[in-house]
Motif scaffolding. Structure first.
Motif, short mmCIF file in Angstrom:
data_model
loop_
_atom_site.label_atom_id
_atom_site.label_comp_id
_atom_site.label_asym_id
_atom_site.label_seq_id
_atom_site.Cartn_x
_atom_site.Cartn_y
_atom_site.Cartn_z
N SER A 158 0.83 -1.21 0.00
CA SER A 158 0.00 0.00 0.00
C SER A 158 0.87 1.26 0.00
O SER A 158 0.64 2.19 -0.78
N PHE A 159 1.87 1.29 0.88
CA PHE A 159 2.74 2.45 0.98
C PHE A 159 3.55 2.65 -0.30
O PHE A 159 3.64 3.76 -0.84
N ALA A 160 4.16 1.56 -0.77
CA ALA A 160 5.03 1.66 -1.95
C ALA A 160 4.23 1.98 -3.21
O ALA A 160 4.79 2.52 -4.18
N GLY A 161 2.95 1.67 -3.18
CA GLY A 161 2.11 1.98 -4.33
C GLY A 161 1.62 3.41 -4.36
O GLY A 161 1.01 3.84 -5.35
N ALA A 162 1.89 4.17 -3.29
CA ALA A 162 1.36 5.54 -3.21
C ALA A 162 2.43 6.58 -2.93
O ALA A 162 2.52 7.59 -3.63
N TRP A 163 3.26 6.37 -1.90
CA TRP A 163 4.13 7.44 -1.43
C TRP A 163 5.23 7.83 -2.39
O TRP A 163 5.56 9.04 -2.50
N PRO A 164 5.86 6.93 -3.13
CA PRO A 164 6.86 7.39 -4.10
C PRO A 164 6.27 8.33 -5.16
O PRO A 164 6.91 9.33 -5.53
N ASP A 165 5.06 8.03 -5.61
CA ASP A 165 4.41 8.91 -6.59
C ASP A 165 4.08 10.26 -5.96
O ASP A 165 4.18 11.31 -6.63
N ARG A 166 3.68 10.26 -4.70
CA ARG A 166 3.37 11.52 -4.03
C ARG A 166 4.62 12.36 -3.82
O ARG A 166 4.59 13.59 -3.93
N GLU A 167 5.74 11.70 -3.54
CA GLU A 167 7.00 12.43 -3.42
C GLU A 167 7.37 13.06 -4.76
O GLU A 167 7.75 14.23 -4.83
N ALA A 168 7.23 12.29 -5.83
CA ALA A 168 7.59 12.78 -7.16
C ALA A 168 6.66 13.90 -7.61
O ALA A 168 7.09 14.82 -8.32
N ALA A 169 5.40 13.86 -7.17
CA ALA A 169 4.43 14.88 -7.59
C ALA A 169 4.71 16.23 -6.97
O ALA A 169 4.29 17.26 -7.50
N GLY A 170 5.40 16.25 -5.82
CA GLY A 170 5.78 17.52 -5.22
C GLY A 170 4.64 18.30 -4.60
O GLY A 170 4.73 19.51 -4.46
N GLY A 171 3.58 17.62 -4.19
CA GLY A 171 2.44 18.29 -3.58
C GLY A 171 2.67 18.59 -2.11
O GLY A 171 3.80 18.52 -1.61
N GLU A 172 1.58 18.92 -1.42
CA GLU A 172 1.69 19.31 0.00
C GLU A 172 2.22 18.17 0.87
O GLU A 172 2.78 18.43 1.94
N ASP A 173 2.01 16.93 0.44
CA ASP A 173 2.46 15.80 1.25
C ASP A 173 3.81 15.26 0.79
O ASP A 173 4.24 14.20 1.24
N ALA A 174 4.50 15.98 -0.11
CA ALA A 174 5.77 15.49 -0.65
C ALA A 174 6.85 15.39 0.42
O ALA A 174 7.71 14.50 0.38
N GLY A 175 6.85 16.30 1.39
CA GLY A 175 7.85 16.27 2.45
C GLY A 175 7.74 15.00 3.28
O GLY A 175 8.76 14.35 3.59
N PHE A 176 6.52 14.65 3.67
CA PHE A 176 6.32 13.43 4.44
C PHE A 176 6.63 12.21 3.58
O PHE A 176 7.21 11.22 4.06
#
Length: 204
Positions: A54-72
């Motif tokens: 679940s984590f690996a399917g979501a958080w790397p993409d969120r980091e790459a997207a650079g949105g508000e949750d990219a820092g976490f």
């Protein structure tokens, strides 16, 4: 010794298998702060296979997207992640590794490693259940939602021996969510009803 800390979103009836329908309506800045504090306790994440997927399917993409949750998302990517799985895995998320050998033995070794500050278990109910039974969980950090989920996996499985807990911190959020931190505790002294009759309401 490094602390092993379990952090869980949980319903009032003990269901710890998250359903977005009852979880996200209660997520606010207070819960976000609490989650951040929990993650700051540790430099190793211990997660089960389902949680990892679940984590690996979501958080790397969120980091790459650079949105508000990219820092976490970057924080999660940078931290060491030890994954519990009976099957070999090919990891796509950086700093991920498969647990070596028996779970209990491996976690005992992590606790004894002087280079580790703490081990955090986010979600991963079956992992937490096994480590509770082995006496290796130092803290349960629960965010108790004001809802009875009525379906889903519960944190505490059936067993013959109760888990006695001591609340070391509590906080009530405006949403009605209760943050409670428990540590394992010795069983209280056995008391019978006859010994508490003087505390029963007197009645009319």
């Amino acid at each position: 010794m490094a602390k092993v800390i379990s952090t869980l979103f949980i319903a009032a009836d003990g269901v710890a298998e998250i359903d977005p329908d009852w979880h996200f309506p209660y997520f606010d800045e207070n819960m976000g702060r609490a989650v951040g504090e929990d993650y700051d306790t540790s430099d190793v994440l211990l997660i089960g296979r389902e949680t990892y997927d679940s984590f690996a399917g979501a958080w790397p993409d969120r980091e790459a997207a650079g949105g508000e949750d990219a820092g976490f998302a970057k924080q999660l990517g940078d931290v060491r992640k030890v994954v519990v799985s009976r099957q070999p895995l090919e990891f796509t998320w950086r700093n991920s590794e498969l647990i070596q050998g028996d779970l209990v033995d491996a976690v005992a070794a992590l606790k004894a490693d002087a280079g580790i500050k703490g081990v955090l278990i986010p979600g991963s109910i079956s992992v937490v259940q096994q480590l509770l039974a082995a006496g290796l969980v130092d803290e349960l950090r629960l965010l108790v939602h004001p809802v009875a989920a009525r379906k889903g996996r519960r944190l505490f499985d059936d067993g013959d021996t109760p888990y006695h807990l001591k609340a070391t911190a509590t906080e009530v959020f405006p949403t009605g969510v209760i943050r409670v931190i428990y540590t394992p505790s010795e069983a209280p002294v056995t008391v019978t009803y006859d010994e508490v009759t003087d505390m029963v309401p007197a009645g009319e």
